[in-house]
Design an enzyme around this catalytic site. Structure first.
Site, PDB file in Angstrom:
ATOM      1  N   ARG A  69      15.801  48.730  37.602  1.00 29.38           N
ATOM      2  CA  ARG A  69      16.729  47.811  36.884  1.00 29.38           C
ATOM      3  C   ARG A  69      18.168  48.309  36.890  1.00 29.38           C
ATOM      4  O   ARG A  69      18.978  47.947  36.042  1.00 29.38           O
ATOM      5  CB  ARG A  69      16.279  47.575  35.443  1.00 29.38           C
ATOM      6  CG  ARG A  69      14.948  46.877  35.335  1.00 29.38           C
ATOM      7  CD  ARG A  69      14.806  46.186  33.992  1.00 29.38           C
ATOM      8  NE  ARG A  69      13.503  45.575  33.877  1.00 29.38           N
ATOM      9  CZ  ARG A  69      12.434  46.204  33.380  1.00 29.38           C
ATOM     10  NH1 ARG A  69      12.545  47.441  32.943  1.00 29.38           N
ATOM     11  NH2 ARG A  69      11.288  45.589  33.321  1.00 29.38           N
TER      12      ARG A  69
ATOM     13  N   LYS B 285      30.926  44.244  44.151  1.00 29.34           N
ATOM     14  CA  LYS B 285      30.087  43.224  44.794  1.00 29.34           C
ATOM     15  C   LYS B 285      29.111  43.919  45.731  1.00 29.34           C
ATOM     16  O   LYS B 285      29.532  44.711  46.589  1.00 29.34           O
ATOM     17  CB  LYS B 285      30.933  42.244  45.602  1.00 29.34           C
ATOM     18  CG  LYS B 285      31.522  41.136  44.771  1.00 29.34           C
ATOM     19  CD  LYS B 285      32.086  40.051  45.675  1.00 29.34           C
ATOM     20  CE  LYS B 285      32.730  38.951  44.869  1.00 29.34           C
ATOM     21  NZ  LYS B 285      33.363  37.937  45.729  1.00 29.34           N
TER      22      LYS B 285
ATOM     23  N   GLU C  66      41.800  42.927  56.549  1.00 30.36           N
ATOM     24  CA  GLU C  66      41.749  42.847  55.077  1.00 30.36           C
ATOM     25  C   GLU C  66      43.065  43.368  54.485  1.00 30.36           C
ATOM     26  O   GLU C  66      43.488  42.924  53.422  1.00 30.36           O
ATOM     27  CB  GLU C  66      40.551  43.629  54.521  1.00 30.36           C
ATOM     28  CG  GLU C  66      39.182  43.171  55.040  1.00 30.36           C
ATOM     29  CD  GLU C  66      38.627  41.914  54.357  1.00 30.36           C
ATOM     30  OE1 GLU C  66      39.338  41.294  53.539  1.00 30.36           O
ATOM     31  OE2 GLU C  66      37.474  41.550  54.676  1.00 30.36           O
TER      32      GLU C  66
ATOM     33  N   LYS D 249      43.457  45.206  44.638  1.00 35.53           N
ATOM     34  CA  LYS D 249      42.066  44.789  44.416  1.00 35.53           C
ATOM     35  C   LYS D 249      41.640  45.125  42.985  1.00 35.53           C
ATOM     36  O   LYS D 249      41.005  44.324  42.304  1.00 35.53           O
ATOM     37  CB  LYS D 249      41.133  45.456  45.422  1.00 35.53           C
ATOM     38  CG  LYS D 249      39.665  45.120  45.128  1.00 35.53           C
ATOM     39  CD  LYS D 249      38.909  44.561  46.267  1.00 35.53           C
ATOM     40  CE  LYS D 249      37.569  43.996  45.811  1.00 35.53           C
ATOM     41  NZ  LYS D 249      36.624  43.832  46.865  1.00 35.53           N
TER      42      LYS D 249
ATOM     43  N   GLU E 110      34.246  36.773  39.131  1.00 35.59           N
ATOM     44  CA  GLU E 110      34.726  35.578  39.821  1.00 35.59           C
ATOM     45  C   GLU E 110      34.462  34.325  39.005  1.00 35.59           C
ATOM     46  O   GLU E 110      33.982  33.321  39.521  1.00 35.59           O
ATOM     47  CB  GLU E 110      34.039  35.483  41.195  1.00 35.59           C
ATOM     48  CG  GLU E 110      34.936  34.868  42.257  1.00 35.59           C
ATOM     49  CD  GLU E 110      34.450  35.104  43.667  1.00 35.59           C
ATOM     50  OE1 GLU E 110      34.342  36.280  44.069  1.00 35.59           O
ATOM     51  OE2 GLU E 110      34.187  34.117  44.362  1.00 35.59           O
TER      52      GLU E 110
ATOM     53  N   ARG F 109      39.456  35.967  41.265  1.00 36.35           N
ATOM     54  CA  ARG F 109      38.880  36.862  42.262  1.00 36.35           C
ATOM     55  C   ARG F 109      38.624  36.135  43.581  1.00 36.35           C
ATOM     56  O   ARG F 109      38.637  36.753  44.650  1.00 36.35           O
ATOM     57  CB  ARG F 109      37.590  37.500  41.723  1.00 36.35           C
ATOM     58  CG  ARG F 109      37.035  38.522  42.693  1.00 36.35           C
ATOM     59  CD  ARG F 109      36.018  39.454  42.082  1.00 36.35           C
ATOM     60  NE  ARG F 109      35.537  40.375  43.114  1.00 36.35           N
ATOM     61  CZ  ARG F 109      34.850  41.464  42.890  1.00 36.35           C
ATOM     62  NH1 ARG F 109      34.534  41.799  41.660  1.00 36.35           N
ATOM     63  NH2 ARG F 109      34.461  42.233  43.891  1.00 36.35           N
TER      64      ARG F 109
ATOM     65  N   ASN G 274      39.027  35.982  48.925  1.00 36.32           N
ATOM     66  CA  ASN G 274      38.276  35.394  50.033  1.00 36.32           C
ATOM     67  C   ASN G 274      39.167  34.564  50.953  1.00 36.32           C
ATOM     68  O   ASN G 274      38.672  33.693  51.676  1.00 36.32           O
ATOM     69  CB  ASN G 274      37.130  34.535  49.485  1.00 36.32           C
ATOM     70  CG  ASN G 274      36.004  35.409  48.993  1.00 36.32           C
ATOM     71  OD1 ASN G 274      35.703  36.437  49.593  1.00 36.32           O
ATOM     72  ND2 ASN G 274      35.408  35.033  47.881  1.00 36.32           N
TER      73      ASN G 274
ATOM     74  N   HIS H 242      38.046  33.721  54.408  1.00 32.55           N
ATOM     75  CA  HIS H 242      36.639  34.098  54.481  1.00 32.55           C
ATOM     76  C   HIS H 242      35.685  32.911  54.625  1.00 32.55           C
ATOM     77  O   HIS H 242      34.574  33.082  55.116  1.00 32.55           O
ATOM     78  CB  HIS H 242      36.239  34.934  53.262  1.00 32.55           C
ATOM     79  CG  HIS H 242      36.732  36.352  53.323  1.00 32.55           C
ATOM     80  ND1 HIS H 242      38.066  36.677  53.490  1.00 32.55           N
ATOM     81  CD2 HIS H 242      36.074  37.537  53.246  1.00 32.55           C
ATOM     82  CE1 HIS H 242      38.197  37.989  53.503  1.00 32.55           C
ATOM     83  NE2 HIS H 242      37.005  38.538  53.356  1.00 32.55           N
TER      84      HIS H 242
ATOM     85  N   HIS I 205      33.072  33.478  57.370  1.00 32.87           N
ATOM     86  CA  HIS I 205      31.614  33.528  57.159  1.00 32.87           C
ATOM     87  C   HIS I 205      30.908  32.522  58.061  1.00 32.87           C
ATOM     88  O   HIS I 205      29.817  32.785  58.566  1.00 32.87           O
ATOM     89  CB  HIS I 205      31.280  33.279  55.685  1.00 32.87           C
ATOM     90  CG  HIS I 205      31.665  34.442  54.798  1.00 32.87           C
ATOM     91  ND1 HIS I 205      31.758  34.339  53.437  1.00 32.87           N
ATOM     92  CD2 HIS I 205      31.982  35.726  55.093  1.00 32.87           C
ATOM     93  CE1 HIS I 205      32.114  35.520  52.929  1.00 32.87           C
ATOM     94  NE2 HIS I 205      32.262  36.367  53.921  1.00 32.87           N
TER      95      HIS I 205
ATOM     96  N   HIS J 276      33.312  41.755  60.930  1.00 33.24           N
ATOM     97  CA  HIS J 276      33.737  40.986  59.761  1.00 33.24           C
ATOM     98  C   HIS J 276      35.267  40.799  59.745  1.00 33.24           C
ATOM     99  O   HIS J 276      35.771  39.684  59.581  1.00 33.24           O
ATOM    100  CB  HIS J 276      33.256  41.676  58.483  1.00 33.24           C
ATOM    101  CG  HIS J 276      33.671  40.975  57.230  1.00 33.24           C
ATOM    102  ND1 HIS J 276      33.172  39.734  56.874  1.00 33.24           N
ATOM    103  CD2 HIS J 276      34.561  41.309  56.258  1.00 33.24           C
ATOM    104  CE1 HIS J 276      33.734  39.351  55.740  1.00 33.24           C
ATOM    105  NE2 HIS J 276      34.582  40.289  55.337  1.00 33.24           N
TER     106      HIS J 276
END
Ligand code: NAD
Ligand code: GLY
Length: 365
Positions: free
Chosen positions: A120, A142, A184, A226, A236, A241, A245, A248, A252, A265
């Site tokens: 957990r 993330k 980035e 960041k 987010e 936030r 992206n 992105h 993606h 990426h």
């Protein structure tokens, strides 16, 4: 002594250490953690260079194990997560164990997800070794693995207890990987800091050559930006936030349709930012000068602005609708309004989106 920045998240705040040759000081920098059993997770390529030295540095009184995964995006899979959960169990890892993610964004995301879910949730430390991971993925919590055709679809927000950035590790990074990280870096200038964008323009050559006198301030500024976004909108929820992206949604879709691993990426993000700038221009949100400056910086940093091979248009557009930024069936694009500022924009006409996809190299059947 490395420089220290802090990600402010109340009692879950954590330091980011940035410097030259700091991997060898990892034990001292992590002294505040009660490391009794550390499990370093690295991909095969990184483990071969930095794995054993790090294990030796951290050992002290603690037990330190090293687990490896194959290098590459394909390792962000449920199969590798399952393998790691079982390996942790076999090593007797418990709630007081610490996972140390050593490597690029793939290992950071995968090991972070395993840390978030094993027992957990156990302590996580990030030691990023690619430029992309140093300026982006290791900071902010993330973590994720991919589903077939749905990148980062299963994951968790799980903040590390510390991030250690040793810019010396970038010396062994292959050229293509290094350049991918620069995408980035450009992103931060476009979305948040016009002065930083101008700094990148005037230091593009030194940056492309990995000049350490430029690398440390550049990585530090990216981490500051960041950290400020993550502190203000950790999960987010306010939309802030989501600006990280930029480019992105396109990226993606390109990655999913080309097949994970074909485009790096950052390469996909670079093409995606080029598309986003063109879409913003078509919508009258930015002028030609904005597009010209972004294009020029992308070119100076030897980043791609178009697809290396054509991708099917309809399938690629379809992939954008599986983006996690789709809310109640509506996709919100992250688009610039000026250098240093982006906004979330809904209801973008599909024919304009098609035009920029075609310009990037997508093809009708
Ligand atoms: P990567 O982790 O696959 O690393 C790239 C390659 O470089 C690998 O082959 C690795 O073995 C090698 N490598 C790493 N460090 C090295 C070094 N110092 N010397 C020599 N070789 C080295 O790729 P990446 O670009 O770092 O990360 C991409 C991933 O990051 C994607 O899965 C992306 O989704 C994810 N990401 C996550 C976030 C986030 O916020 N969590 C943000 C951006 C990207
Ligand atoms: N890389 C996007 C984010 O961290 O939110």
């Amino acid at each position: 002594m490395p420089e220290r920045l802090d990600v402010e998240l109340g009692e879950r705040s954590y330091p980011i250490w940035i410097g030259d040759d700091v991997l060898a000081q990892a034990d001292r920098l992590f002294a505040s953690l009660t490391l009794h059993h550390g499990i370093v997770i690295a991909d095969a390529q990184v483990a071969a260079i930095y794995g054993e030295p790090l294990v030796e540095t951290l050992r002290g009184d603690a037990r330190i194990d090293l687990l490896q995964v194959p290098s590459g995006e394909a390792s962000k899979s449920v199969e590798q997560a399952d393998r790691l959960w079982r390996a942790l169990r076999a090593l007797g890892a418990d709630r007081k164990s610490t996972i140390v993610a050593l490597g690029g964004g793939v290992v950071g995301d995968l090991a972070g997800f395993v840390a978030a879910t094993y027992a957990r949730g156990i302590e996580l430390v990030q030691i990023p070794t690619t430029l992309l991971a140093q300026v982006d993925s290791s900071v902010g919590g993330k973590t994720a693995i991919n589903l077939p055709n749905a990148k980062n679809m299963v994951g968790a927000f799980w903040q590390p207890s510390a991030v250690l950035i040793d810019v010396t590790t970038l010396r062994t990074l292959p050229d293509r990987e290094y350049r991918s990280g620069l995408a980035e870096v450009v992103k931060y200038g476009v979305i948040l800091d016009a002065d930083f964008f101008a700094y990148l323009e005037s230091h593009a050559q030194a940056l492309a050559a990995r000049d350490p006198s430029v690398l440390i301030p550049v990585i530090r500024r990216c981490c500051e930006l960041k950290a400020s976004v993550v502190s203000a909108d950790e999960r987010e929820t306010t939309g802030l936030r989501a600006i990280l992206n930029y480019g992105h949604t396109f990226a993606h879709a390109f990655e999913a349709v080309a097949g994970y691993g074909e485009l790096l990426h950052g390469e996909a993000v670079s093409i995606g930012m080029t598309c986003a700038a063109r879409l913003a221009f078509r919508l009258g949100r930015v002028d030609e000068e904005f597009v010209r400056r972004q294009d020029r910086l992308v070119e100076q940093l030897v980043l791609p602005s178009a697809l290396p091979r054509p991708l099917p248009l309809e399938e690629t557009i379809g992939a954008t609708l599986r983006d996690k930024k789709v809310e109640a069936g509506k996709l919100r694009w992250i688009l610039p309004s000026e250098l240093g500022k982006v906004e979330r924009v809904a209801d973008v006409p599909e024919d304009l989106v098609k035009e920029v996809f075609l310009e990037a190299g997508c093809q009708k059947p």
